[in-house]
Design a protein around this motif. Structure first.
Motif, PDB file in Angstrom:
ATOM      1  N   ILE A  17       5.163 -37.598 -23.032  1.00  0.00           N
ATOM      2  CA  ILE A  17       5.030 -37.226 -22.085  1.00  0.00           C
ATOM      3  C   ILE A  17       4.468 -36.175 -21.635  1.00  0.00           C
ATOM      4  O   ILE A  17       4.348 -34.919 -23.009  1.00  0.00           O
ATOM      5  CB  ILE A  17       6.217 -37.436 -21.431  1.00  0.00           C
ATOM      6  CG1 ILE A  17       5.925 -36.539 -19.895  1.00  0.00           C
ATOM      7  CG2 ILE A  17       7.155 -36.455 -21.601  1.00  0.00           C
ATOM      8  CD1 ILE A  17       7.189 -37.185 -18.568  1.00  0.00           C
ATOM      9  N   GLY A  18       3.001 -35.350 -20.927  1.00  0.00           N
ATOM     10  CA  GLY A  18       2.752 -33.712 -21.176  1.00  0.00           C
ATOM     11  C   GLY A  18       1.701 -33.459 -22.261  1.00  0.00           C
ATOM     12  O   GLY A  18       0.924 -32.470 -22.432  1.00  0.00           O
ATOM     13  N   GLU A  19       1.165 -34.960 -23.075  1.00  0.00           N
ATOM     14  CA  GLU A  19       0.412 -34.751 -24.008  1.00  0.00           C
ATOM     15  C   GLU A  19      -0.616 -34.532 -22.836  1.00  0.00           C
ATOM     16  O   GLU A  19      -1.291 -35.290 -22.259  1.00  0.00           O
ATOM     17  CB  GLU A  19       0.332 -36.173 -24.664  1.00  0.00           C
ATOM     18  CG  GLU A  19      -0.336 -36.144 -25.804  1.00  0.00           C
ATOM     19  CD  GLU A  19      -0.271 -37.664 -26.399  1.00  0.00           C
ATOM     20  OE1 GLU A  19      -1.216 -37.742 -27.865  1.00  0.00           O
ATOM     21  OE2 GLU A  19       0.392 -38.328 -27.132  1.00  0.00           O
ATOM     22  N   VAL A  20      -2.099 -33.966 -24.025  1.00  0.00           N
ATOM     23  CA  VAL A  20      -3.385 -33.735 -22.989  1.00  0.00           C
ATOM     24  C   VAL A  20      -3.715 -34.986 -24.047  1.00  0.00           C
ATOM     25  O   VAL A  20      -4.196 -35.153 -25.196  1.00  0.00           O
ATOM     26  CB  VAL A  20      -3.975 -32.617 -22.976  1.00  0.00           C
ATOM     27  CG1 VAL A  20      -5.140 -32.365 -22.430  1.00  0.00           C
ATOM     28  CG2 VAL A  20      -3.192 -31.979 -22.047  1.00  0.00           C
ATOM     29  N   VAL A  21      -4.784 -36.017 -23.229  1.00  0.00           N
ATOM     30  CA  VAL A  21      -5.981 -36.471 -24.317  1.00  0.00           C
ATOM     31  C   VAL A  21      -6.873 -36.738 -23.553  1.00  0.00           C
ATOM     32  O   VAL A  21      -7.039 -36.603 -22.527  1.00  0.00           O
ATOM     33  CB  VAL A  21      -5.079 -38.485 -24.329  1.00  0.00           C
ATOM     34  CG1 VAL A  21      -4.055 -38.402 -24.955  1.00  0.00           C
ATOM     35  CG2 VAL A  21      -5.508 -38.517 -22.396  1.00  0.00           C
ATOM     36  N   THR A  22      -8.493 -37.385 -23.761  1.00  0.00           N
ATOM     37  CA  THR A  22      -9.805 -37.285 -23.664  1.00  0.00           C
ATOM     38  C   THR A  22      -9.559 -38.340 -23.671  1.00  0.00           C
ATOM     39  O   THR A  22      -9.883 -39.363 -24.675  1.00  0.00           O
ATOM     40  CB  THR A  22     -10.545 -35.747 -24.284  1.00  0.00           C
ATOM     41  OG1 THR A  22     -10.253 -36.381 -25.521  1.00  0.00           O
ATOM     42  CG2 THR A  22      -9.869 -34.333 -24.096  1.00  0.00           C
TER      43      THR A  22
END
Length: 117
Positions: A76-81
């Motif tokens: 949770i809170g991780e940024v993915v692209t």
């Protein structure tokens, strides 16, 4: 609810893709008929979307569905692209976001657990 979320995600993704799509092409040289560079090279650059994982235990899978193997669990809170591309899995009734990995291939996560950033 799911339709509203899909429209919100798709609306932003499609708008970003439309504004960020660029077609670059090199002009033909004057003597193109006599050189090996007869065809122009083209590169298409598509928009990249950023998402924040908004739930615990979200799984990044090798394909767009729960029947595919798990690559890893996102936090949770991780940024993915990934490319601004969502895939609909009709039998499961959900959209899957295509994501980049450091290893150079794509994985998929259920879009309902990702918030566009």
């Amino acid at each position: 609810m799911r339709t509203v979320l899909a429209r919100r995600i798709l609306g932003g993704a499609l708008a970003a893709a439309a504004t960020a799509t660029v077609l670059l092409s090199a002009p033909l040289p004057a003597n193109a008929a006599t050189t090996a560079q007869a065809a122009p090279s083209s590169v298409v650059v598509l928009a990249t979307c950023r998402y924040v994982v908004n739930d615990t235990g979200v799984r990044a899978r090798y394909g767009p569905g729960t029947t595919y193997g798990i690559y890893r669990t996102l936090t949770i809170g991780e940024v993915v692209t990934g490319p601004c591309e969502l895939i609909w899995n009709g039998p499961e009734g959900r959209y899957w976001a295509k994501l980049y990995t450091r290893a150079g291939f794509f994985v998929y996560a259920a879009a309902e657990f990702l918030s566009p950033q």
